[in-house]
Scaffold this active site. Structure first.
Site, mmCIF file in Angstrom:
data_model
loop_
_atom_site.group_PDB
_atom_site.id
_atom_site.type_symbol
_atom_site.label_atom_id
_atom_site.label_comp_id
_atom_site.label_asym_id
_atom_site.label_seq_id
_atom_site.Cartn_x
_atom_site.Cartn_y
_atom_site.Cartn_z
ATOM 1 C CE LYS A 1 -3.014 -2.430 3.185
ATOM 2 N NZ LYS A 1 -3.368 -2.493 4.611
ATOM 3 N N GLY A 2 2.114 1.110 0.327
ATOM 4 C CA GLY A 2 2.980 2.271 0.565
ATOM 5 C C GLY A 2 3.117 3.231 -0.600
ATOM 6 C CG ASP B 1 6.589 2.987 0.459
ATOM 7 O OD1 ASP B 1 7.020 1.996 -0.166
ATOM 8 O OD2 ASP B 1 6.056 2.880 1.570
ATOM 9 C CG ASP C 1 14.927 -0.873 4.984
ATOM 10 O OD1 ASP C 1 16.159 -0.821 5.080
ATOM 11 O OD2 ASP C 1 14.191 -0.964 5.992
ATOM 12 C CG ASP D 1 2.670 0.479 7.579
ATOM 13 O OD1 ASP D 1 3.564 0.256 6.734
ATOM 14 O OD2 ASP D 1 2.202 -0.409 8.310
HETATM 15 C C1 PRP Z 1 7.322 -1.704 2.632
HETATM 16 C C2 PRP Z 1 7.544 -0.712 1.493
HETATM 17 C C3 PRP Z 1 8.303 -1.523 0.485
HETATM 18 C C4 PRP Z 1 9.093 -2.501 1.321
HETATM 19 C C5 PRP Z 1 10.511 -2.044 1.408
HETATM 20 O O1 PRP Z 1 6.201 -2.429 2.336
HETATM 21 O O2 PRP Z 1 6.344 -0.224 0.983
HETATM 22 O O3 PRP Z 1 7.440 -2.222 -0.371
HETATM 23 O O4 PRP Z 1 8.489 -2.509 2.620
HETATM 24 O O5 PRP Z 1 11.253 -2.839 2.262
HETATM 25 P P1 PRP Z 1 12.426 -3.801 1.797
HETATM 26 O O6 PRP Z 1 13.301 -3.038 0.843
HETATM 27 O O7 PRP Z 1 13.142 -4.077 3.098
HETATM 28 O O8 PRP Z 1 11.843 -5.032 1.205
HETATM 29 P P2 PRP Z 1 5.386 -3.316 3.408
HETATM 30 O O9 PRP Z 1 5.750 -4.745 3.276
HETATM 31 O O10 PRP Z 1 5.529 -2.715 4.779
HETATM 32 O O11 PRP Z 1 3.914 -3.165 2.885
HETATM 33 P P3 PRP Z 1 3.092 -1.808 2.671
HETATM 34 O O12 PRP Z 1 3.566 -1.195 1.377
HETATM 35 O O13 PRP Z 1 1.672 -2.258 2.605
HETATM 36 O O14 PRP Z 1 3.375 -0.912 3.854
#
Ligand code: PRP
Length: 180
Positions: free
Chosen positions: A43-44, A100, A103, A159
């Site tokens: 969703k980010g 978004d 990481d 989030d």
């Molecule tokens: C978050 C963000 C990225 C991912 C990045 O998504 O939106 O998609 O983590 O992290 P990484 O590089 O360590 O893989 P999340 O899984 O929290 O889902 P969301 O988008 O619904 O918040």
């Protein structure tokens, strides 16, 4: 109300707008003459992709994919789960994944490989935030809004426990919020 949980603003609303203008110009130039497919990872991606799209002067399509890797905590589990797949085939398409944050890069690594496996002609990534200090997988997004330090950030799509996505800026969450 939400602001009391924020230690400091890392990327202001105005900076985000400026980033989207810059990235929009760059992507518009790079994809001129092509008909790219922007794939937002829910969703980010929502606020960032909405803002960025306004600055893309291209014939383009937009699709969404639901992807989860954090499952509620402050650290990526690396267990990437597709909660909603694309509705259209990607064979032969030039794809721009909108994120978004990158990481650990585990999410983007899995999704990039999947879209290439499905026959995409090209797959590039645009991310509002890049946190290279968090990398577990070697990955460099082509389009980066801003590089941030290794801090837990929320807002503008990001989030903590599904909250704070609606903040109009990116901020560092007070530690007491997630340690209590
Ligand atoms: C978050 C963000 C990225 C991912 C990045 O998504 O939106 O998609 O983590 O992290 P990484 O590089 O360590 O893989 P999340 O899984 O929290 O889902 P969301 O988008 O619904 O918040």
């Amino acid at each position: 109300m939400l602001e009391k949980d924020i230690k400091k603003v890392l990327v202001s609303t105005q900076e985000i707008e400026e980033i989207c203008v810059r990235l929009g110009e760059q992507i518009t130039k790079d994809y001129s003459g092509k008909k790219p497919l922007m794939v937002g990872l829910l969703k980010g991606c929502m606020p960032f992709m909405s803002e960025l799209m306004k600055h893309l002067d291209l014939y383009m399509e937009v699709e969404l994919m639901g992807v989860q890797s954090y499952h509620g905590g402050t650290a990526s589990t690396g267990d990437v789960k597709i909660t909603r797949d694309l509705d259209i085939p990607v064979k032969g398409r030039d794809i721009i994944i909108a994120e978004d944050i990158v990481d650990t890069a585990k999410t983007i690594n899995v999704i990039t490989k999947l879209l290439k496996y499905r026959g995409a002609n090209s797959v590039e990534v645009v991310t509002l935030l890049d946190k290279p200090a968090g990398r577990v997988v070697d990955f460099e997004p082509k389009y980066i809004g801003i590089t941030i330090p290794k801090e837990f950030v929320v807002g503008f799509g990001l989030d903590y426990d599904e909250m704070y996505r609606n903040l109009p800026y990116v901020g560092v969450l007070k530690e007491e919020v997630y340690t209590k």
